[in-house]
Design a protein around this motif. Structure first.
Motif, PDB file in Angstrom:
ATOM      1  N   LEU A 100       0.829  -1.206   0.000  1.00 13.05           N
ATOM      2  CA  LEU A 100       0.000   0.000   0.000  1.00 13.05           C
ATOM      3  C   LEU A 100       0.867   1.261   0.000  1.00 13.05           C
ATOM      4  N   ALA A 101       1.956   1.219   0.768  1.00 15.38           N
ATOM      5  CA  ALA A 101       2.863   2.370   0.799  1.00 15.38           C
ATOM      6  C   ALA A 101       3.476   2.600  -0.579  1.00 15.38           C
ATOM      7  N   ARG A 102       3.814   1.537  -1.270  1.00 11.20           N
ATOM      8  CA  ARG A 102       4.394   1.691  -2.610  1.00 11.20           C
ATOM      9  C   ARG A 102       3.362   2.264  -3.582  1.00 11.20           C
ATOM     10  N   ALA A 132      17.550   9.284 -17.548  1.00  4.03           N
ATOM     11  CA  ALA A 132      16.892   8.350 -18.457  1.00  4.03           C
ATOM     12  C   ALA A 132      16.926   6.964 -17.837  1.00  4.03           C
ATOM     13  N   MET A 133      16.014   6.108 -18.300  1.00  6.68           N
ATOM     14  CA  MET A 133      15.931   4.744 -17.789  1.00  6.68           C
ATOM     15  C   MET A 133      15.824   3.771 -18.949  1.00  6.68           C
ATOM     16  N   THR A 134      16.324   2.575 -18.740  1.00  5.92           N
ATOM     17  CA  THR A 134      16.074   1.481 -19.670  1.00  5.92           C
ATOM     18  C   THR A 134      14.686   0.936 -19.384  1.00  5.92           C
ATOM     19  N   ILE A 135      14.209   0.054 -20.253  1.00  2.00           N
ATOM     20  CA  ILE A 135      12.890  -0.519 -20.048  1.00  2.00           C
ATOM     21  C   ILE A 135      12.848  -1.359 -18.768  1.00  2.00           C
ATOM     22  N   THR A 136      13.951  -2.023 -18.456  1.00  2.00           N
ATOM     23  CA  THR A 136      14.010  -2.826 -17.241  1.00  2.00           C
ATOM     24  C   THR A 136      13.973  -1.941 -16.004  1.00  2.00           C
ATOM     25  N   GLN A 137      14.719  -0.859 -16.037  1.00  2.00           N
ATOM     26  CA  GLN A 137      14.744   0.052 -14.894  1.00  2.00           C
ATOM     27  C   GLN A 137      13.379   0.709 -14.665  1.00  2.00           C
ATOM     28  N   ALA A 140      10.874  -1.806 -13.273  1.00  2.00           N
ATOM     29  CA  ALA A 140      11.111  -2.059 -11.854  1.00  2.00           C
ATOM     30  C   ALA A 140      10.625  -0.894 -11.004  1.00  2.00           C
ATOM     31  N   ALA A 141      10.840   0.329 -11.484  1.00  2.00           N
ATOM     32  CA  ALA A 141      10.415   1.510 -10.732  1.00  2.00           C
ATOM     33  C   ALA A 141       8.903   1.571 -10.604  1.00  2.00           C
ATOM     34  N   LEU A 142       8.189   1.131 -11.640  1.00  3.56           N
ATOM     35  CA  LEU A 142       6.725   1.203 -11.639  1.00  3.56           C
ATOM     36  C   LEU A 142       6.065  -0.062 -11.114  1.00  3.56           C
ATOM     37  N   GLY A 143       6.846  -1.132 -10.963  1.00  4.82           N
ATOM     38  CA  GLY A 143       6.267  -2.394 -10.520  1.00  4.82           C
ATOM     39  C   GLY A 143       5.495  -3.106 -11.622  1.00  4.82           C
ATOM     40  N   VAL A 144       5.912  -2.904 -12.884  1.00  8.16           N
ATOM     41  CA  VAL A 144       5.266  -3.580 -14.012  1.00  8.16           C
ATOM     42  C   VAL A 144       6.327  -4.320 -14.817  1.00  8.16           C
ATOM     43  N   ARG A 145       5.881  -5.233 -15.652  1.00  3.14           N
ATOM     44  CA  ARG A 145       6.806  -5.996 -16.480  1.00  3.14           C
ATOM     45  C   ARG A 145       7.223  -5.185 -17.707  1.00  3.14           C
ATOM     46  N   PRO A 146       8.416  -5.452 -18.229  1.00  6.30           N
ATOM     47  CA  PRO A 146       8.806  -4.801 -19.485  1.00  6.30           C
ATOM     48  C   PRO A 146       7.789  -5.036 -20.594  1.00  6.30           C
ATOM     49  N   SER A 147       7.163  -6.216 -20.604  1.00  8.98           N
ATOM     50  CA  SER A 147       6.152  -6.489 -21.632  1.00  8.98           C
ATOM     51  C   SER A 147       4.968  -5.536 -21.511  1.00  8.98           C
ATOM     52  N   THR A 148       4.657  -5.102 -20.284  1.00  4.71           N
ATOM     53  CA  THR A 148       3.575  -4.135 -20.094  1.00  4.71           C
ATOM     54  C   THR A 148       3.944  -2.802 -20.713  1.00  4.71           C
ATOM     55  N   LEU A 149       5.191  -2.375 -20.541  1.00  3.10           N
ATOM     56  CA  LEU A 149       5.647  -1.121 -21.149  1.00  3.10           C
ATOM     57  C   LEU A 149       5.634  -1.217 -22.669  1.00  3.10           C
ATOM     58  N   ARG A 150       5.984  -2.363 -23.209  1.00  4.51           N
ATOM     59  CA  ARG A 150       5.935  -2.538 -24.664  1.00  4.51           C
ATOM     60  C   ARG A 150       4.486  -2.447 -25.159  1.00  4.51           C
ATOM     61  N   PHE A 151       3.573  -3.029 -24.371  1.00  3.61           N
ATOM     62  CA  PHE A 151       2.164  -2.963 -24.743  1.00  3.61           C
ATOM     63  C   PHE A 151       1.667  -1.522 -24.712  1.00  3.61           C
ATOM     64  N   TRP A 152       2.061  -0.773 -23.683  1.00  8.93           N
ATOM     65  CA  TRP A 152       1.667   0.642 -23.611  1.00  8.93           C
ATOM     66  C   TRP A 152       2.214   1.404 -24.813  1.00  8.93           C
ATOM     67  N   ARG A 177       7.677  10.448 -17.025  1.00  6.78           N
ATOM     68  CA  ARG A 177       6.507  11.110 -16.444  1.00  6.78           C
ATOM     69  C   ARG A 177       5.217  10.507 -16.987  1.00  6.78           C
ATOM     70  N   ALA A 178       5.190  10.319 -18.301  1.00  7.56           N
ATOM     71  CA  ALA A 178       3.991   9.741 -18.915  1.00  7.56           C
ATOM     72  C   ALA A 178       3.724   8.338 -18.378  1.00  7.56           C
ATOM     73  N   ALA A 179       4.785   7.539 -18.233  1.00  6.02           N
ATOM     74  CA  ALA A 179       4.628   6.167 -17.758  1.00  6.02           C
ATOM     75  C   ALA A 179       4.098   6.142 -16.323  1.00  6.02           C
ATOM     76  N   ARG A 180       4.542   7.075 -15.494  1.00  3.68           N
ATOM     77  CA  ARG A 180       4.052   7.130 -14.113  1.00  3.68           C
ATOM     78  C   ARG A 180       2.555   7.456 -14.089  1.00  3.68           C
ATOM     79  N   ILE A 181       2.147   8.353 -14.944  1.00  2.00           N
ATOM     80  CA  ILE A 181       0.727   8.710 -14.993  1.00  2.00           C
ATOM     81  C   ILE A 181      -0.100   7.545 -15.534  1.00  2.00           C
ATOM     82  N   VAL A 182       0.393   6.892 -16.570  1.00  3.54           N
ATOM     83  CA  VAL A 182      -0.313   5.736 -17.126  1.00  3.54           C
ATOM     84  C   VAL A 182      -0.458   4.645 -16.064  1.00  3.54           C
ATOM     85  N   ALA A 183       0.622   4.371 -15.331  1.00  9.34           N
ATOM     86  CA  ALA A 183       0.572   3.341 -14.292  1.00  9.34           C
ATOM     87  C   ALA A 183      -0.463   3.684 -13.225  1.00  9.34           C
TER      88      ALA A 183
END
Length: 249
Positions: A100-102, A132-137, A140-152, A177-183
């Motif tokens: 919940l804190a995360r 900047a971040m790689t897809i893996t980074q 991990a920061a958002l708590g989603v899989r790289p495949s989820t980012l590819r889908f987005w 920033r966009a990815a954080r809002i999408v998540a």
């Protein structure tokens, strides 16, 4: 084991007693026992169910857990609490608090990202070199899989930069920033089409305001879930400690 607690656990309760003490209906008590939320009730010689105070604690704990993590996860967790060691059970509850804190931290970061976008729309924006971040980074920061980012990316929600030589994804500050809002929007239950509409509108004042309201509701919802978990604390402790006691004779 504490003698007073032992005595209270020995006092038999009828289904109607458990329903009254827990705030559930008689049928709900039976259904939740069938689903494994409650340990199986003892049966008297005439076949009637015989409950104890532990069953009342389990039902109250379930209400709080269901409010915090949903009914399915709550049922699974209560089953674990009755079968695992004290250390493992306590760790499982701590994990819920941490989760919940995360969620709250990510919602706050999404709100900060929204503020940055607002500033960019009202004046010259800037991006710090090296941020900047790689897809893996980023995953991990958002708590989603790289495949989820590819889908987005396929859905036009987040547009990474690409390293030309290796075709590896590189996410600069605008994309982060966009990815954080999408998540945050996805965690709030918004479907892909709705998220796409919101992300498209972010550079309009009405879009910024609507997204701000969404994130505010998201933070309020996490707060409500956290309070539900806190209210269940005493009952969760009773469920955990009762599982550590030897069976009553």
């Amino acid at each position: 084991m504490d003698e007073t607690r032992s005595d209270s656990q020995r006092v038999p309760l009828r289904t109607v007693d458990v329903a009254r003490e827990s705030g559930y209906s008689v049928q709900q008590v039976r259904d939740l026992e069938r689903l494994g939320v409650l340990p199986p009730a003892a049966r008297s010689s005439n076949g009637y169910r015989s409950y104890t105070s532990v069953h009342v604690h389990a039902l109250r704990a379930y209400r709080g857990l269901a409010g915090a993590v949903g009914p399915v996860a709550a049922r699974q967790l209560l089953t674990r609490l009755r079968t695992e060691s004290l250390e493992a059970a306590a760790s499982a509850i701590s994990t819920v608090h941490v989760g919940l804190a995360r969620e709250r931290d990510e919602a706050l970061r999404a709100r900060e990202a929204l503020r940055a976008i607002r500033q960019e729309t009202s004046g010259p924006g800037f991006e710090q070199e090296g941020d900047a971040m790689t897809i893996t980074q980023l995953g991990a920061a958002l708590g989603v899989r790289p495949s989820t980012l590819r889908f987005w990316e396929q859905e036009g929600l987040v547009g990474p930069e690409r390293v030309t030589s290796l075709r590896a994804r590189r996410y600069g500050l605008p994309a982060i920033r966009a990815a954080r809002i999408v998540a945050a929007l996805r965690s709030s239950g918004y479907g892909i089409p709705a998220v796409r509409d919101i992300m498209t509108s972010l550079h309009r004042l009405d879009g910024l305001e609507e997204t701000q309201h969404v994130l505010r509701r998201r933070l309020d919802e996490i707060a409500v879930r956290t309070v539900a978990l806190l209210r269940a604390g005493t009952d969760l402790a009773a469920v955990i400690t009762s599982a550590q006691d030897p069976p009553l004779a």
